[in-house]
Scaffold this motif. Structure first.
Motif, PDB file in Angstrom:
ATOM      1  N   MET A 136       8.900  -3.573  -3.919  1.00  0.00           N
ATOM      2  CA  MET A 136       7.899  -4.285  -4.628  1.00  0.00           C
ATOM      3  C   MET A 136       6.835  -4.701  -3.746  1.00  0.00           C
ATOM      4  SD  MET A 136       9.313  -4.456  -7.431  1.00  0.00           S
ATOM      5  CE  MET A 136       8.626  -5.851  -8.403  1.00  0.00           C
ATOM      6  N   GLU A 137       7.273  -4.703  -2.273  1.00  0.00           N
ATOM      7  CA  GLU A 137       6.133  -5.089  -1.517  1.00  0.00           C
ATOM      8  C   GLU A 137       5.374  -3.997  -1.125  1.00  0.00           C
ATOM      9  OE1 GLU A 137       6.778  -8.235   1.226  1.00  0.00           O
ATOM     10  OE2 GLU A 137       8.630  -8.459   0.686  1.00  0.00           O
ATOM     11  N   ALA A 138       4.030  -4.063  -0.924  1.00  0.00           N
ATOM     12  CA  ALA A 138       3.166  -3.162  -0.506  1.00  0.00           C
ATOM     13  C   ALA A 138       3.321  -2.807   1.240  1.00  0.00           C
ATOM     14  CB  ALA A 138       1.529  -3.620  -0.571  1.00  0.00           C
ATOM     15  N   VAL A 139       3.733  -1.745   1.290  1.00  0.00           N
ATOM     16  CA  VAL A 139       3.948  -1.324   2.681  1.00  0.00           C
ATOM     17  C   VAL A 139       3.099  -0.159   3.212  1.00  0.00           C
ATOM     18  CG1 VAL A 139       5.876  -0.431   4.184  1.00  0.00           C
ATOM     19  CG2 VAL A 139       6.656  -1.877   2.305  1.00  0.00           C
ATOM     20  N   LEU A 140       2.581  -0.131   4.304  1.00  0.00           N
ATOM     21  CA  LEU A 140       1.831   1.083   4.900  1.00  0.00           C
ATOM     22  C   LEU A 140       2.120   1.347   5.947  1.00  0.00           C
ATOM     23  CD1 LEU A 140      -0.977  -1.449   3.481  1.00  0.00           C
ATOM     24  CD2 LEU A 140      -1.320   0.869   2.977  1.00  0.00           C
ATOM     25  N   PHE A 141       2.179   2.698   6.519  1.00  0.00           N
ATOM     26  CA  PHE A 141       2.397   3.004   7.807  1.00  0.00           C
ATOM     27  C   PHE A 141       1.097   3.086   8.757  1.00  0.00           C
ATOM     28  CE2 PHE A 141       6.629   4.353   6.227  1.00  0.00           C
ATOM     29  CZ  PHE A 141       7.315   4.031   7.476  1.00  0.00           C
ATOM     30  N   THR A 142       0.833   2.723   9.577  1.00  0.00           N
ATOM     31  CA  THR A 142      -0.383   2.803  10.290  1.00  0.00           C
ATOM     32  C   THR A 142      -0.271   3.156  11.852  1.00  0.00           C
ATOM     33  OG1 THR A 142      -0.666   0.405  10.737  1.00  0.00           O
ATOM     34  CG2 THR A 142      -1.533   1.126   8.604  1.00  0.00           C
ATOM     35  N   ALA A 143      -1.423   3.590  12.263  1.00  0.00           N
ATOM     36  CA  ALA A 143      -1.429   3.675  13.821  1.00  0.00           C
ATOM     37  C   ALA A 143      -2.145   2.696  14.344  1.00  0.00           C
ATOM     38  CB  ALA A 143      -2.060   5.015  14.168  1.00  0.00           C
ATOM     39  N   PRO A 144      -2.129   2.147  15.562  1.00  0.00           N
ATOM     40  CA  PRO A 144      -2.929   1.015  16.291  1.00  0.00           C
ATOM     41  C   PRO A 144      -4.415   1.216  15.988  1.00  0.00           C
ATOM     42  CG  PRO A 144      -1.300   2.097  17.820  1.00  0.00           C
ATOM     43  CD  PRO A 144      -1.186   2.827  16.743  1.00  0.00           C
ATOM     44  N   ASP A 145      -5.002   2.566  15.983  1.00  0.00           N
ATOM     45  CA  ASP A 145      -6.363   2.448  15.664  1.00  0.00           C
ATOM     46  C   ASP A 145      -6.842   2.259  14.282  1.00  0.00           C
ATOM     47  OD1 ASP A 145      -5.165   4.811  14.630  1.00  0.00           O
ATOM     48  OD2 ASP A 145      -6.355   6.118  15.907  1.00  0.00           O
ATOM     49  N   GLY A 146      -5.746   2.234  13.648  1.00  0.00           N
ATOM     50  CA  GLY A 146      -6.336   1.714  12.110  1.00  0.00           C
ATOM     51  C   GLY A 146      -6.088   2.963  11.033  1.00  0.00           C
ATOM     52  N   LEU A 147      -5.667   3.922  11.582  1.00  0.00           N
ATOM     53  CA  LEU A 147      -5.300   5.068  10.601  1.00  0.00           C
ATOM     54  C   LEU A 147      -4.122   5.007   9.822  1.00  0.00           C
ATOM     55  CD1 LEU A 147      -7.108   7.722  11.286  1.00  0.00           C
ATOM     56  CD2 LEU A 147      -4.976   8.898  11.892  1.00  0.00           C
ATOM     57  N   ILE A 148      -4.170   5.107   8.461  1.00  0.00           N
ATOM     58  CA  ILE A 148      -2.927   5.212   7.534  1.00  0.00           C
ATOM     59  C   ILE A 148      -2.485   6.364   7.317  1.00  0.00           C
ATOM     60  CG2 ILE A 148      -2.477   4.464   5.435  1.00  0.00           C
ATOM     61  CD1 ILE A 148      -4.518   2.315   5.471  1.00  0.00           C
ATOM     62  N   PHE A 149      -1.215   6.542   7.439  1.00  0.00           N
ATOM     63  CA  PHE A 149      -0.250   7.645   7.236  1.00  0.00           C
ATOM     64  C   PHE A 149       0.341   7.805   6.030  1.00  0.00           C
ATOM     65  CE2 PHE A 149      -0.151   6.994  11.859  1.00  0.00           C
ATOM     66  CZ  PHE A 149      -0.862   7.684  12.506  1.00  0.00           C
ATOM     67  N   ALA A 150       0.495   6.798   5.639  1.00  0.00           N
ATOM     68  CA  ALA A 150       1.438   6.697   4.253  1.00  0.00           C
ATOM     69  C   ALA A 150       1.190   5.177   3.592  1.00  0.00           C
ATOM     70  CB  ALA A 150       3.001   7.132   4.557  1.00  0.00           C
ATOM     71  N   ALA A 151       1.428   5.064   2.346  1.00  0.00           N
ATOM     72  CA  ALA A 151       1.410   3.858   1.635  1.00  0.00           C
ATOM     73  C   ALA A 151       2.157   4.075   0.388  1.00  0.00           C
ATOM     74  CB  ALA A 151       0.131   3.704   1.056  1.00  0.00           C
ATOM     75  N   ASN A 152       3.091   3.196   0.261  1.00  0.00           N
ATOM     76  CA  ASN A 152       3.860   3.192  -1.114  1.00  0.00           C
ATOM     77  C   ASN A 152       3.197   2.843  -2.138  1.00  0.00           C
ATOM     78  OD1 ASN A 152       3.735   0.296  -0.956  1.00  0.00           O
ATOM     79  ND2 ASN A 152       5.939   0.186  -0.766  1.00  0.00           N
ATOM     80  N   PRO A 153       3.842   3.244  -3.301  1.00  0.00           N
ATOM     81  CA  PRO A 153       3.336   2.813  -4.731  1.00  0.00           C
ATOM     82  C   PRO A 153       2.806   1.284  -4.925  1.00  0.00           C
ATOM     83  CG  PRO A 153       5.292   4.262  -4.966  1.00  0.00           C
ATOM     84  CD  PRO A 153       5.229   3.697  -3.632  1.00  0.00           C
ATOM     85  N   ALA A 154       3.603   0.421  -4.484  1.00  0.00           N
ATOM     86  CA  ALA A 154       3.333  -1.245  -4.448  1.00  0.00           C
ATOM     87  C   ALA A 154       1.969  -1.191  -3.784  1.00  0.00           C
ATOM     88  CB  ALA A 154       4.358  -1.819  -3.983  1.00  0.00           C
ATOM     89  N   ALA A 155       1.599  -0.711  -2.649  1.00  0.00           N
ATOM     90  CA  ALA A 155       0.365  -0.826  -2.060  1.00  0.00           C
ATOM     91  C   ALA A 155      -0.523  -0.196  -2.851  1.00  0.00           C
ATOM     92  CB  ALA A 155       0.689  -0.139  -0.654  1.00  0.00           C
ATOM     93  N   CYS A 156      -0.399   0.911  -3.371  1.00  0.00           N
ATOM     94  CA  CYS A 156      -1.494   1.706  -4.075  1.00  0.00           C
ATOM     95  C   CYS A 156      -1.853   0.710  -5.330  1.00  0.00           C
ATOM     96  CB  CYS A 156      -1.023   2.995  -4.760  1.00  0.00           C
ATOM     97  SG  CYS A 156      -0.560   4.214  -3.391  1.00  0.00           S
ATOM     98  N   HIS A 157      -0.995   0.105  -5.865  1.00  0.00           N
ATOM     99  CA  HIS A 157      -1.047  -0.664  -7.232  1.00  0.00           C
ATOM    100  C   HIS A 157      -1.721  -1.903  -6.468  1.00  0.00           C
ATOM    101  CE1 HIS A 157      -0.490  -2.668 -10.920  1.00  0.00           C
ATOM    102  NE2 HIS A 157      -0.007  -3.732 -10.194  1.00  0.00           N
ATOM    103  N   LEU A 158      -1.391  -2.667  -5.544  1.00  0.00           N
ATOM    104  CA  LEU A 158      -1.981  -3.919  -5.214  1.00  0.00           C
ATOM    105  C   LEU A 158      -3.520  -3.619  -4.470  1.00  0.00           C
ATOM    106  CD1 LEU A 158      -1.630  -6.771  -4.122  1.00  0.00           C
ATOM    107  CD2 LEU A 158      -0.989  -6.130  -1.963  1.00  0.00           C
ATOM    108  N   PHE A 159      -3.679  -2.475  -4.036  1.00  0.00           N
ATOM    109  CA  PHE A 159      -5.132  -2.102  -3.516  1.00  0.00           C
ATOM    110  C   PHE A 159      -5.828  -1.556  -4.556  1.00  0.00           C
ATOM    111  CE2 PHE A 159      -3.265  -2.938   0.630  1.00  0.00           C
ATOM    112  CZ  PHE A 159      -4.147  -4.037   1.115  1.00  0.00           C
ATOM    113  N   GLY A 160      -5.240  -1.023  -5.749  1.00  0.00           N
ATOM    114  CA  GLY A 160      -5.913  -0.220  -6.722  1.00  0.00           C
ATOM    115  C   GLY A 160      -6.769   1.323  -6.029  1.00  0.00           C
ATOM    116  N   ARG A 161      -5.693   1.864  -5.276  1.00  0.00           N
ATOM    117  CA  ARG A 161      -6.184   3.192  -4.790  1.00  0.00           C
ATOM    118  C   ARG A 161      -5.062   4.157  -4.639  1.00  0.00           C
ATOM    119  NH1 ARG A 161     -11.193   2.570  -1.663  1.00  0.00           N
ATOM    120  NH2 ARG A 161     -11.562   0.541  -0.858  1.00  0.00           N
TER     121      ARG A 161
END
Ligand code: C2E
Ligand code: MG
Ligand code: MG
Length: 693
Positions: free
Chosen positions: A16-41
């Protein structure tokens, strides 16, 4: 993907929580559906914008967040996030670093939307603020007290009402011995019974408890207090109470004042008519139950009006207070003394028969008649008392006091300073006044008034120097009516003006007749009523009558009572001067009863003082009266005034007066007032009787 990995993936996908996989430089590798929903993307979009496109660079805690993560590998902070449509929202970011199989540093970023939370937090703060404003603005004082009754919160009004500063209030308990409140009746409120403490113990609310609080400055404040318990869920005893209070000091004082006004006479503090009625009802019920009698007394001060008129209301008031004090001191606890206004007092004596009432009445008369010192005046006031008994004379207060009033009048008529029991024969009394007023109305026109004449003799040689005209009214049914009875009535109805004029004219004409027929010349003394004396044109009127009757002015002497002269001394001086200018003599009648002030007396252009008969009466055995008469004679002679003693009845009175140098005498010892015919005979006889002197 091994079996672990597929499990992680499932958690990731369904969280249910928005979870994102990122690298230290800010790159995003993956985002779960809750994150997509939260950010509207979509996930692709998220990966494309990367972490910097999701976090507002202006987020206040961003720098800290990044620094902490760099330091510890993990961080948590409240940041501002950006949605796909560019709108911002508050969220909690927590990030955790880990190293993957390829030895690369990766970050898991979990974002929790704080929009709702923030909203309710703001709402809470807002409503807290509103409550704070409400409580602060309340006219009522409010305290919140803990389970030990210690005050933990309060408003400004509570500080004001309780008279304590915020510091003093904080932590104060309802047990505080320096602060003990008191009950309405003045008894202390021990801590354990304090409504706050009681509510804490029993869980029951209290409303409108009235209590007095000692403020630190010693002032007593009256408050009305309500106590409401507050419970924790599921608990039977309260853990807090809220007490609301308002200051009712002013109300209470006003009520007490109204109470006093309604039931007590303001001047003397004695019960008034209303309270007397209550007390009577109570006394009556006792008397009925126990088959007892009950006495009601009507007490009236003799000549009180003279004190008021000559010395002023202030002295009069002090006399009334002193009399009230004396009466009260001589009574039992269960007796009720009340003042009815003026100089009248009504007394209820429960369980009292005729003997008892007589005893009380004599005692009261005695204590009241003691001289009293008021300012520089030594005054003697005597009371007249009328007594009625329940059940014999009546069964209501109205009837009993009315009858007591009649009895009191009888006491006055029969010499004052005494008491009389009511008798049914007195019932005719009020009717008599009416009858008298009617009688007077017709007496003049029907020529039913008469003058009687009483000689005034010189103490030097016993010759007749004058004669006093005294009004008489012979009535077919009522018999001889005393002027002392009907003149006050004639004064109150105004008939005195006409009657007075008739007296003046008749007396002047009579003297003229006598002298014309060879009687030796003498002075005709005529009594004046205060009402006549206040007539505007009175001096002219007298002048006119004397001229019409052709009597030389110096043969007339007008008797003015001391009380009338002192009623308005300045006006009296003026009228007396006008009469004096016209050659008309004046004397002061009933001297000694009217509290003359010597300074005025000196200014009265009068010829003679008539010593009141009440002093003459006891001259032989009352040293005080002797002293008064002596003083009057001495004072008169030093002012160049003549003295005449009225009411001389015995040889020893005569001797005393002669010894003291009194000039003239008048009284039954020589003659009662006589008809014109008999007076003429008396004068003739007196020529030979002078030797008796
Ligand atoms: P006063 O002017 O002081 O008159 C003296 C009163 O004492 C008279 O009472 C007189 O009859 C009475 N008297 C005289 N000698 C003796 C005595 O030896 N012993 C006793 N016990 N009494 C004596 P009276 O005639 O009943 O008059 C009472 C009062 O009524 C008078 O007192 C006077 O104030 C008033 N009065 C009488 N006639 C008139 C009047 O024509 N006009 C006015 N305004 N008042 C009058
Ligand atoms: Mg007189
Ligand atoms: Mg007199």
């Amino acid at each position: 993907m091994d079996h672990h990995e597929s499990w992680y993936r499932a958690v990731f996908e369904h969280s249910m929580e928005a979870v994102l996989f990122t690298a230290p430089d800010g790159l995003i590798f993956a985002a779960n559906p809750a994150a997509c929903h939260l950010f509207g993307r979509t996930e692709e979009e998220l990966c494309k914008v990367g972490r910097p496109g999701l976090i507002d660079a202006c987020s206040p805690h961003l720098t800290n967040f990044l620094a902490e993560r760099a330091r510890n590998g993990q961080a948590r902070a409240e940041l501002i996030f950006i949605r796909g449509d560019g709108s911002r929202f508050p969220g909690e970011a927590s990030s955790e670093q880990f190293v993957n199989d390829q030895q690369e540093i990766r970050t898991i970023l979990i974002v929790r939307d704080l929009t709702e939370h923030k909203k309710s937090e703001r709402l809470l703060a807002e409503s807290e603020e509103q409550y704070r404003l409400l409580v602060a603005a309340m006219e009522e004082g409010v305290t919140l007290q803990d389970e030990n009754s210690a005050i933990i919160a309060f408003n400004k009004s509570a500080e004001r009402i309780l008279g304590l500063t915020a510091d003093q209030l904080k932590g104060k308990t309802s047990f505080d011995p320096n602060w003990y409140p008191i009950h309405e009746d003045g008894s202390p409120f021990p801590g354990e019974t304090h409504p706050v403490v009681d509510t804490l113990r029993t869980g029951l609310p209290h409303s409108n408890v009235i209590m007095g609080i000692h403020k630190p400055d010693g002032q007593l404040t009256w408050i009305s207090i309500n106590v409401q318990p507050i419970f924790k869920e599921g608990k039977a005893t309260p853990y807090r109470v809220v007490a609301t209070m308002h200051d009712i000091t002013e109300n209470k004082l006003a009520n007490e004042r109204i109470e006093r006004l309604a039931h007590f006479d303001q001047l003397t503090g004695l019960p008034n008519r209303t309270l007397l009625n209550d007390r009577f009802r109570y006394a009556l019920s006792l008397a009925q139950r126990n088959d007892e009698s009950l006495a009601v007394m009507f007490i009236d001060l003799d000549h009180f009006k003279d004190i008021n008129d000559s010395l002023g209301h202030n002295i009069g008031d002090q006399v009334l207070m002193e009399v009230a004090r004396r009466l009260k001191a001589s009574l039992r606890e269960e007796d009720t003394l009340s003042r009815q206004g003026g100089d009248e007092y009504i007394l209820i004596l429960p369980d009292c028969d005729a003997d008892g009432a007589a005893l009380v009445a004599s005692k009261l008369i005695e204590v009241v008649a003691q001289p009293c010192q008021i300012e520089q005046h030594e005054l003697i006031v005597t009371p007249s008392v009328g007594i009625t008994l329940y059940p014999h004379d009546g069964e209501t207060l109205e009837l009993l006091s009315k009858h007591a009033d009649s009895a009191m009048y009888r006491a006055k008529n029969e010499g004052r300073n005494g008491f009389r029991f009511y008798t049914s024969e007195m019932q005719a009394h009020p009717a008599r006044n009416l009858q008298l007023a009617n009688m007077l109305r017709y007496a003049l026109e029907r020529h039913q008034l008469q003058l009687h004449y009483q000689p005034q003799l010189s103490l030097q040689d016993g010759h007749i120097v004058g004669v006093e005209a005294l009004l008489r009214r012979e009535h077919p049914e009522m018999g001889m009516v005393s002027p002392a009875e009907f003149i006050p009535i004639a004064e109150s109805t105004g008939q005195i003006i006409q009657i007075g004029e008739w007296v003046l004219r008749t007396a002047a004409r009579q003297l003229k007749d006598w002298m014309d027929s060879g009687m030796p010349p003498m002075i005709m003394a005529v009594n004046l009523s205060a009402v006549q004396f206040r007539q505007n044109n009175f001096p002219e009127l007298v002048n006119h009558i004397l001229d019409e009757e052709r009597l030389p002015h110096h043969f007339l002497e007008l008797e003015l009572t001391e009380a009338t002269a002192m009623d308005n001394p300045k006006a009296a001086i003026n009228v007396i001067d006008k009469l004096h200018e016209r050659g008309i003599r004046m004397s002061i009648d009933d001297f000694g009863t009217g509290y003359s002030s010597l300074s005025y007396l000196k200014q009265f252009n009068v010829y003679k003082l008539k010593i009141d008969q009440s002093f003459v009466r006891d001259i032989t055995d009352d040293p005080e009266d002797r002293a008064i008469v002596t003083a009057i004679i001495n004072m008169a002679s030093s002012l160049g005034l003549q003295t005449i003693a009225e009411g001389v009845e015995t040889a020893s009175q005569l001797n005393f007066l002669r010894l003291k140098g009194c000039n003239e005498v008048q009284g039954y010892y020589f003659s009662k007032p006589l008809t014109a015919m008999l007076f003429k005979a008396f004068v003739a006889r007196n020529k030979d009787a002078r030797a008796a002197f």
